[in-house]
Scaffold this motif. Structure first.
Motif, short mmCIF file in Angstrom:
data_model
loop_
_atom_site.label_atom_id
_atom_site.label_comp_id
_atom_site.label_asym_id
_atom_site.label_seq_id
_atom_site.Cartn_x
_atom_site.Cartn_y
_atom_site.Cartn_z
N ALA A 142 -24.07 -52.34 15.61
CA ALA A 142 -23.85 -53.72 15.16
C ALA A 142 -24.64 -53.99 13.90
O ALA A 142 -24.14 -54.55 12.92
N ILE A 187 -25.49 -50.86 27.16
CA ILE A 187 -25.70 -52.02 26.28
C ILE A 187 -27.02 -52.72 26.63
O ILE A 187 -27.76 -53.14 25.75
N ALA A 188 -27.33 -52.76 27.93
CA ALA A 188 -28.58 -53.39 28.34
C ALA A 188 -29.79 -52.67 27.76
O ALA A 188 -30.85 -53.26 27.59
N ARG A 189 -29.63 -51.36 27.50
CA ARG A 189 -30.72 -50.60 26.89
C ARG A 189 -30.57 -50.64 25.36
O ARG A 189 -30.80 -49.63 24.69
N THR A 196 -22.84 -54.76 10.28
CA THR A 196 -22.87 -56.13 9.79
C THR A 196 -23.98 -56.39 8.79
O THR A 196 -23.92 -57.34 8.02
N LEU A 245 -15.46 -51.70 20.88
CA LEU A 245 -16.54 -51.03 20.15
C LEU A 245 -16.01 -49.80 19.41
O LEU A 245 -16.70 -49.20 18.60
N GLY A 247 -27.95 -50.66 23.69
CA GLY A 247 -26.85 -49.83 23.23
C GLY A 247 -25.93 -50.59 22.29
O GLY A 247 -25.71 -51.79 22.46
N TYR A 248 -25.40 -49.91 21.31
CA TYR A 248 -24.48 -50.42 20.28
C TYR A 248 -25.12 -51.48 19.40
O TYR A 248 -24.47 -52.04 18.52
N GLU A 249 -26.39 -51.78 19.62
CA GLU A 249 -27.10 -52.72 18.77
C GLU A 249 -27.28 -52.11 17.37
O GLU A 249 -27.14 -52.80 16.35
#
Lengths: 125, 1016
Positions: free
Chosen positions: B143, B134-136, B147, B258, B138-140
């Motif tokens: 998202a 996520i810090a890289r 959305t 997720l 990830g899942y952005e």
């Protein structure tokens, strides 16, 4: 896994990202400031290891996580040890010499936290 | 949590784990703790960093230092030196070919040329921690898609990006998604193909192991786009670590919401299940994979209906491979334009390759599509190890094909590879060097396909079996004329009729090797030879197999080891009369192929030959046939070089009394005209020429074809057959302005003038142009004749010089200066005499058809002062001039077109061999050509084959197959000290002492041993 709460929106995701980011930026070189502790034999003899510990403690105490700490070899100015060099992303470098724990605290609080360099501790050229 | 200052990223990809990465990681952690650094330093286990061959590897950040080949014992040094004192542990860092240490990750050529999109997180994050993903960012992307984008919007973006399926076929991903989206049906599936099974390929495994969340995110976005709520990841069971990490990642994603119901409050539900495939290659085919997920036997079915309409459980399904999914999130996040800015016109983005085989840095690399193949292999892969020559790259696995060295410049993209008969495939890239037999490679892949064929359709099941039978027969030396055509026909049929992709592509490895290496098939079928020395039925030992004259190398070597020198020489001269000559000047392909080099270094076969030749007191004549009939049949040989004399020798052994005509005053050809006495003392050559004369061969010197006699006059004199061995004795002019000035000469006439006439004018400042043996010989001769400065100018680098390395070394030791990467552009002169050579600085550019980098002129020019310029840039022969109107067919390059097996030309009674057929070649190739012509001439005159020396006779030397190899290092021949040799023509190399020679002989691994040896 620590019990991270469920992600219910992109904002939740962003929160986790912000929290975990600093650790990853250490690997990718993404942090704002880089502090190099000179750890040649001269530096170590003059107490560079203590300065390194002091630096880390101060940064931790000040809750700063955008700083990369690196070690390097002798900078050729053995007389000025212990020394650190702070470089920022804009390319500015600040070299501090003849440090002690009090000076390190000042540098962390002034330079790192508030962004005001401390010329009084600069290397004497 | 304390603020950790340093991370040690230990690669725990499958390759590094196999080399002991987990133990290294534990040891590092222990020592970090012992040194009291637990609060400052964390040890992180990541996915594959790439350079698997030097594993276990680790990267230390923020320093960016890369350590390789780490052992458990090294952990202490890393902690105490690097972590405590900030000193890089030099012995563990990467070494450049120049020997320079490169500590920094960013400076290693292996990483520099790579662009990491798919592997963006591999080796950076801990694959077990979703936070790090996520810090890289990830899942952005997920998202954003869920959305802010409509499913159609996602598909449009994918289409615009131009991403093509990375599983091999290269179908546009966006289009595939569109088809599945448009298909009617309420239940749809997104499927991930992780059934990677090509020999040598491990891209998907590395992504699944090193960055599983990138695949999950890609699948979720795809599911949203096509309207699926269920996904399956089909991962082969042989990848337990990939399965384990992927499942762990799924669990984490579910815990964070997720995956599951109402992801991020968007109302979209999605989850993934893992299905393990049990390793059937055919299950990588989409319909077979779906059948397998359904729990049935993994067999393909005909298409249409395509899976987009009727796939898993007859529902619309979209299958993409692991790497394709890993590309999805960056495209959504950074945009289609960004993605399309990488790659070529029709192939966008990057591609991951698993580099394997004969390449220095085997491992995982990711490059922009369209990078020339040569750059992947040489710039990133570090080239072919052990100084071997690149032969071909096998790309695309059992469905792919081979790319030979002529095409190293091919941009690696879907279309260009297809044009050459290969495919991009999933990314397996196996580099093969000169020691790979392409027929054997084809056999390997056919064997693989035979094992993996599901058996449903006959073309694949039976057709590939027939092909395998034919190829196996060829490898065993039982190939027949027409086999190649049969293979092509069968292959084309199978391609047209097989049911699924496996069968349709199964013939590719055979068809592509036939296309690019047909001569190798022909060598197996016609000559019963395996040029690479691989096929066991055709090869006794790789050394003998590589010898153009077919000398029994292990035989004479083992005889030397038993002090049976006369027998050793006799055995050598069964196939090659010039034992003493070859002991000095042979280019020893035998040593290049010596299998001992896999243990330490090759045997010094030439050194042993030299020692053997030194032991000869009186020359004994070889076994010969007496035949009055043959003696009365007149045979003329034109040219007393190694080819002509060898032909005479073998004809004499069959009872003929051939006559050799030589234009120059002394017999020997290039051996006496070009090769200097310090390499080949004249008495050594004379001894072996005398041997041939004593066998009844007459040599007439000073008699030149075209001047003193002609081919027609020979026929008029009743010569029944003529062997043309006139060599390629003419030099080639420099071909730059000013090359007619006085003081410009070419190497062959320079050497000939000195060697035959005894003196030659030599300047003070001599420049020799060229990198071959003639150039080096000319330079060293000029040095010996008193030149003050001798400079060799060569347009490529030293590594590409055709001259033998030991000769170049010796020349340098004697004071010859090398000016490499320089090409002459003009000869400068004053009053008609040479005053200097103007050169252009070159650099190595693209790969040419010889597989070497082409020198390209730069802008820099410089002048080397010179009063003599010697061109050693090539050899030529104006054959047509001396043919006297006899209608002999010539090749395009002007040399004689002769059958390589018999030397026969287009004129029945005229045979040819040596340089006049091969172009400038080697002594031992000329000797081999002479032998073959002698046998063919005999066959022409008698209608039968009498070459009794071709029968292999077992050598009764002792050999204990149970014993371990002796561990002596390779013996080196001593050289006369520079001071003692620079001003004279004394032989430079000194023979071994007896003890050294016998010890060296014992190093032989006896590859020829087939259990037939006696135990005396």
């Amino acid at each position: 896994m620590t019990s991270t709460p469920r992600i219910n929106s992109p904002a939740d995701l962003a929160a986790i990202r912000e929290k975990a980011k600093s650790q990853i930026e250490l690997r990718t070189g993404g942090r704002d400031l880089r502090i190099t502790v000179h750890m040649g034999t001269c530096g170590i003899a003059a107490g560079a290891r203590d300065m390194l510990m002091a630096l880390m403690n101060e940064l931790h105490a000040a809750n700063v996580d955008n700083v990369t700490i690196q070690q390097s070899a002798c900078a050729g100015l053995c007389d000025e040890e212990p020394m650190i060099t702070i470089s920022d992303r804009a390319g500015g470098t600040h070299r501090y010499g003849r440090l002690d724990k009090a000076k390190v605290r000042r540098i962390v609080q002034e330079h790192v936290v508030r962004g005001n360099a401390c010329p009084e501790f600069y290397l004497k050229q | 949590m304390k603020n950790v200052r340093t991370h040690i990223l230990v690669c725990t990809g499958g390759g590094c784990i196999a080399s002991g990465a987990l133990e290294v990681s534990d040891a590092l952690r222990q020592h970090v703790q012992k040194a009291g650094l637990s609060d400052e330093v964390s040890v992180v286990e990541t996915g594959c960093l790439g350079p698997c061959v030097v594993g276990p590897v680790a990267a230390i950040h923020p320093d960016g230092v890369f350590y390789q080949n780490i052992k458990v014992d090294d952990a202490e040094d890393i902690v105490n030196e690097h972590l405590l004192k900030g000193r890089v542990v030099e012995r563990l860092v990467h070494k450049a070919p120049t020997g320079k240490s490169i500590a920094s990750l960013n400076e290693m050529p292996f990483f520099q040329r790579q662009v990491k999109v798919v592997l963006r997180n591999c080796g950076v994050v801990d694959p077990l921690k979703i936070d790090e993903y996520i810090a890289r960012d990830g899942y952005e992307a997920m998202a954003r898609a869920l959305t802010k984008m409509t499913p159609q919007g996602v598909i449009d973006e994918m289409k615009k990006s131009g991403l093509r399926g990375r599983g091999g076929a290269g179908f546009l991903t966006g289009l595939k998604w569109q088809f599945t989206r448009s298909a009617p049906g309420s239940r749809k599936f997104i499927l991930c193909n992780g059934d990677e099974g090509d020999p040598g390929a491990f891209m998907d495994r590395s992504v699944l192991e090193g960055d599983p969340h990138s695949v999950i995110e890609g699948m979720a976005i795809a599911a949203y786009a096509i309207g699926a709520n269920e996904g399956f990841a089909y991962i082969r069971a042989e990848y337990p670590l990939a399965v384990q990490r992927f499942e762990h990642a799924l669990k984490q994603a579910r815990e964070l919401g997720l995956l599951g119901r109402n992801i991020m409050g968007s109302g979209f539900d999605f989850d993934i299940e893992v299905r393990m495939g049990s390793g059937a290659f055919v299950c990588g085919e989409e319909t077979a994979l779906m059948t397998s997920i359904e729990g049935k036997r993994g067999e393909p079915r005909p298409r249409p209906p395509f899976p987009a309409n009727k796939g898993l459980w007859d529902c619309p399904s979209c299958l993409n491979n692991v790497e394709t999914f890993a590309n999805v999130a960056p495209i959504i996040l950074k945009g289609a334009e960004w993605f399309a800015s990488m790659g070529t016109e029709k192939s966008k983005g990057t591609k991951v390759f698993a580099l394997a085989g004969a390449v220095v840095h085997t491992g995982l690399v990711e490059v922009p599509i369209g990078m020339p193949l040569g750059e992947i292999i040489y710039d990133i892969g570090g080239g072919v190890p052990h100084g071997k020559k690149f032969k071909a790259a096998q790309i695309g696995g059992p469905s792919g094909g081979c790319i030979p060295k002529q095409h190293l410049n091919v941009p690696v993209d879907y279309e260009s590879l297809q044009e050459l008969g290969a495919i991009m495939g999933s990314g397996g890239l196996v580099v093969m060097d000169e020691d790979s037999c392409m027929v054997d490679v084809a056999r390997f892949f056919l064997d693989f396909v035979q094992d993996e064929s599901c058996g449903k359709c006959p073309p694949c099941r039976v057709g590939t079996k027939r092909m395998l039978e034919i190829v196996t027969r060829i490898c065993e030396g039982k190939g027949e004329e027409g086999d190649i055509e049969r293979l092509i026909e069968l292959g084309e049929r199978i391609k047209d009729t097989a049911l699924c992709g496996l069968g349709q592509t199964a013939p590719n490895p055979v068809l592509s090797t036939i296309r690019h290496f047909r001569h190798e098939y022909e060598a197996h079928i016609r000559d019963k030879k395996c040029p690479a020395g691989v096929c066991p039925s055709l090869v006794s030992a790789p050394c003998s197999n590589a010898c153009p004259a077919g000398v029994d190398v292990p035989g004479f070597v083992s005889l030397v080891g038993e002090k049976r020198y006369a027998e050793a020489l006799k055995l050598h001269r069964e196939k090659n009369p010039f034992a003493s000559v070859c002991a000095r000047v042979c280019f020893h392909t035998c040593e290049d192929k010596c299998r001992r080099s896999t243990l330490d270094e090759p045997l010094s076969i030439r050194g042993l030959k030299r020692y053997m030749a030194e032991q000869e007191v009186t020359v004994s004549l070889p076994e010969s046939i007496e035949s009055e009939v043959n003696a009365s049949r007149k045979i003329a040989i034109v040219g007393a070089g190694p080819a002509g004399l060898s032909c005479a020798y073998f004809l004499a052994r069959l009872g003929y009394k051939p006559k050799v005509f030589e234009a120059e005053p002394r017999p020997g050809g290039m051996l006496v005209q070009a090769i200097p006495a310090y390499r080949l003392p004249r008495e050594e050559l004379a001894r072996e020429v005398r041997m041939i004369e004593r066998m009844g061969v007459e040599i007439e010197t000073g008699s030149a074809l075209g001047r003193d006699f002609t081919l027609r006059s020979l026929r008029d004199d009743d010569y029944k057959a003529v062997f043309l061995a006139i060599g390629a004795p003419d030099g080639v002019r420099l071909g730059v302005p000013g090359d007619h000035a006085a003081g410009v000469t070419e190497a062959l006439s320079f050497l000939r003038e000195y060697n035959i006439r005894g003196s030659v004018p030599v300047g003070q400042d001599v420049v020799v142009v060229g990198g071959g043996n003639a150039a080096i010989d000319a330079a060293r001769t000029a040095m010996r004749l008193g030149a003050r400065n001798v400079t060799i100018v060569y347009r490529r680098t030293r590594a590409e010089m055709p001259a033998y390395e030991e000769e170049v070394d010796a020349a340098e030791a004697e004071g010859v200066r090398l000016e490499v990467l320089a090409a002459p552009v003009e000869v400068l002169s004053q009053d008609g005499r040479v005053s200097g050579l103007k050169c252009k600085r070159m650099r190595l550019g693209e790969f040419d058809r010889s597989g070497r980098r082409r020198p390209v002129a730069g802008d820099d020019e410089f002048i080397i002062p010179a009063d003599q310029v010697i061109a050693g840039i090539g050899q030529a022969m104006d054959v047509a001039k001396v043919l006297d109107g006899v209608p002999v067919r010539l090749r395009k390059d002007g040399f004689i077109d002769a059958d390589p097996q018999t030397g026969q030309t287009s004129v029945e009674w005229l045979f040819a061999g040596g340089d006049s057929v091969l172009g400038p070649a080697s002594v031992v190739e000329a000797i081999g050509g002479g032998e073959r012509a002698a046998v063919a001439i005999d066959r022409l005159l008698t209608g039968q084959e009498h070459a009794f020396w071709r029968q292999t006779k077992p050598v009764d030397t002792f050999y204990d197959p149970e014993a371990d190899p002796v561990m002596y290092p390779r013996a080196r021949m001593q050289l006369l000290p520079v001071k003692k040799r620079r001003n004279n023509f004394q032989e430079v190399e000194l023979p071994f002492a007896e003890a050294i020679a016998r010890r060296e002989a014992k190093r032989c691994l006896r590859c020829d041993y087939k259990g037939q040896c006696s135990t005396r």
